[in-house]
Design an enzyme around this catalytic site. Structure first.
Site, short mmCIF file in Angstrom:
data_model
loop_
_atom_site.label_atom_id
_atom_site.label_comp_id
_atom_site.label_asym_id
_atom_site.label_seq_id
_atom_site.Cartn_x
_atom_site.Cartn_y
_atom_site.Cartn_z
CB SER A 149 -1.45 48.49 -28.57
OG SER A 149 -1.61 49.82 -28.09
CE1 TYR A 162 2.87 49.93 -31.56
CE2 TYR A 162 0.89 51.06 -30.82
CZ TYR A 162 1.92 50.18 -30.58
OH TYR A 162 2.02 49.55 -29.37
#
Length: 262
Positions: A149, A162
């Protein structure tokens, strides 16, 4: 051809000859990738915990095989591979899509949630690689695609677990490429921006350049077919973050404070 235009991986031209295992295929980018690859004629193994969603998808496509598994359970990988024997003789490409995201600040961490997020986002990728890599090396072909990401580019608020887990995947993909390129194994690093999924639905802030899962799937497959190593999108957003990476920390932190809700 200029060196910077030379593909880092072997481009995939014929999907009908590809046996693709998608980990996390029940929703979001994974489900959109599954549908698009099946439409292109690939043989696709769909894995996730939610078997009912996988069965709905596989019912529409004769080349789809549903295989329920919990990626956070280390024993599930050996069981899954054993289940595939007789149906699929080899995995040509494995795509790690499974992810967990919970927006949280550093003072909101919960130990069990932290452990579970790291288990799904990072540890499961290691377990999957250890499961499929020996056979790929033995035959001298295959591909590993890791969805990280842009949250792994920078330390951004609300991504306390995350973001670091995705940063680790970026580092891992780079190492895998260095290790495996000479062994004729493709490695892909996929860094999406914001994509409209069940995960990003948890965000309560404006998400610039928001993409649909179908747009994400198109960009990823385009990268596979071009032989790219890093597949990042949408470019108008990801290039801004890449530029921020190059700034001194003083300027970088100032921009984050200015443009990111803290």
């Amino acid at each position: 051809m200029f060196p910077f235009r030379t593909p880092l991986n072997r481009p995939i031209r014929d999907w009908s000859q590809q046996r693709v295992w998608i980990i996390g295929a029940s929703s979001g980018i994974g489900a959109a990738l599954a549908k698009t690859l099946l439409d292109k004629g690939a043989n696709v193994i769909l894995s996730a915990r939610r078997i009912e969603r996988l069965l709905e998808l596989s019912a529409q496509y004769p080349k789809a095989l549903s295989l329920a598994m919990d990626v956070a359970d280390s024993s599930s990988w050996a069981t899954a591979l054993q289940s595939l024997k007789g149906d699929i003789d080899q995995i040509d490409l494995i795509i790690f899509c499974a992810a967990k995201y919970h927006p949280e600040r550093s003072w909101e961490l919960v130990p069990m949630e932290t452990e579970n997020t790291i288990s799904i986002n990072l540890q499961s990728v290691y377990q999957g690689i250890q499961s499929v890599l020996p056979s790929m090396i033995a035959r001298g072909s295959g591909g590993i695609a890791v969805i990280a990401s842009v949250a792994g580019y920078l330390g951004l608020p609300n991504a306390t677990v995350y973001g670091p887990s995705k940063a680790a995947l970026i580092n891992l993909a780079e190492l895998l490429y260095s290790d495996l390129h000479t062994k004729n194994i493709n490695v892909y690093l996929i860094n999406p921006g914001f994509v409209s999924t069940e995960l990003t639905a948890k965000n309560n802030f404006f998400m610039p350049a928001l993409q649909t899962p179908e747009q994400a799937a198109h960009a990823i497959i385009e990268g596979f077919e071009a032989g790219d190593f890093e597949i990042h999108f949408p470019k108008r957003f990801t290039f801004v973050l890449k530029l921020m990476q190059m700034l001194p920390y003083r300027l970088r932190f100032a921009l984050i404070r200015k443009f990111v809700t803290v």
